[in-house]
Design a protein around this motif. Structure first.
Motif, PDB file in Angstrom:
ATOM      1  N   GLY A  25       0.835  -0.961  -0.099  1.00  0.00           N
ATOM      2  CA  GLY A  25       0.318  -0.154  -0.186  1.00  0.00           C
ATOM      3  C   GLY A  25       0.785   1.037   0.287  1.00  0.00           C
ATOM      4  O   GLY A  25       0.670   2.318  -1.034  1.00  0.00           O
ATOM      5  N   TYR A  26       1.927   1.166   1.029  1.00  0.00           N
ATOM      6  CA  TYR A  26       3.159   2.158   1.019  1.00  0.00           C
ATOM      7  C   TYR A  26       3.439   2.707  -0.394  1.00  0.00           C
ATOM      8  O   TYR A  26       3.430   3.553  -0.878  1.00  0.00           O
ATOM      9  N   ALA A  29       1.308   4.342  -2.978  1.00  0.00           N
ATOM     10  CA  ALA A  29       0.067   5.425  -2.628  1.00  0.00           C
ATOM     11  C   ALA A  29       1.840   6.120  -3.060  1.00  0.00           C
ATOM     12  O   ALA A  29       1.380   7.598  -3.319  1.00  0.00           O
ATOM     13  N   THR A  30       3.176   5.908  -2.602  1.00  0.00           N
ATOM     14  CA  THR A  30       3.892   6.783  -2.651  1.00  0.00           C
ATOM     15  C   THR A  30       4.610   6.916  -3.696  1.00  0.00           C
ATOM     16  O   THR A  30       4.663   8.054  -4.690  1.00  0.00           O
ATOM     17  N   SER A  32       4.371   7.465  -8.397  1.00  0.00           N
ATOM     18  CA  SER A  32       3.515   7.366  -8.851  1.00  0.00           C
ATOM     19  C   SER A  32       3.660   7.143 -10.944  1.00  0.00           C
ATOM     20  O   SER A  32       2.598   6.338 -10.928  1.00  0.00           O
ATOM     21  N   ARG A  35       1.243   3.730 -10.351  1.00  0.00           N
ATOM     22  CA  ARG A  35       0.145   4.111  -9.606  1.00  0.00           C
ATOM     23  C   ARG A  35      -0.489   3.856 -11.599  1.00  0.00           C
ATOM     24  O   ARG A  35      -0.988   3.563 -11.896  1.00  0.00           O
TER      25      ARG A  35
END
Length: 87
Positions: A25-26, A29-30, A32, A35
């Motif tokens: 998850g970290y 989230a960090t 890009s 993602r």
């Protein structure tokens, strides 16, 4: 009072699972780029699924909707057929 091996192993697996989930998850989230890669992968999978749906026959779409008990599948197929002829 002695704690059994199964309980210790079970608790260790839970802690390990939570730690791995938090690390993933970290990272998502960090980062890009990660993602973006996950988003494009998801988009590609959905596009392939829609392409397959447009190629299938009415009988296959109806059978799939009955087997999965998902009438929306058949409704989506009918809507895509209407879109393909311009309505």
């Amino acid at each position: 009072m002695m704690v059994s091996k199964k309980k210790i192993i079970g608790a260790g697996c839970i802690v390990l699972g939570v730690a791995c989930g938090a690390a993933v998850g970290y990272a998502i989230a960090t980062n890009s780029e990660l993602r973006t890669a996950i988003g494009s992968l998801t988009h590609g999978i959905l596009k392939r699924s829609k392409d397959r749906m447009s190629e299938m026959s009415e009988e296959v779409a109806l059978h799939t909707a009955q087997v999965t008990r998902n009438p929306k599948f058949n409704q989506d197929w009918v809507a895509s057929q209407w879109e393909s002829i311009g309505y």
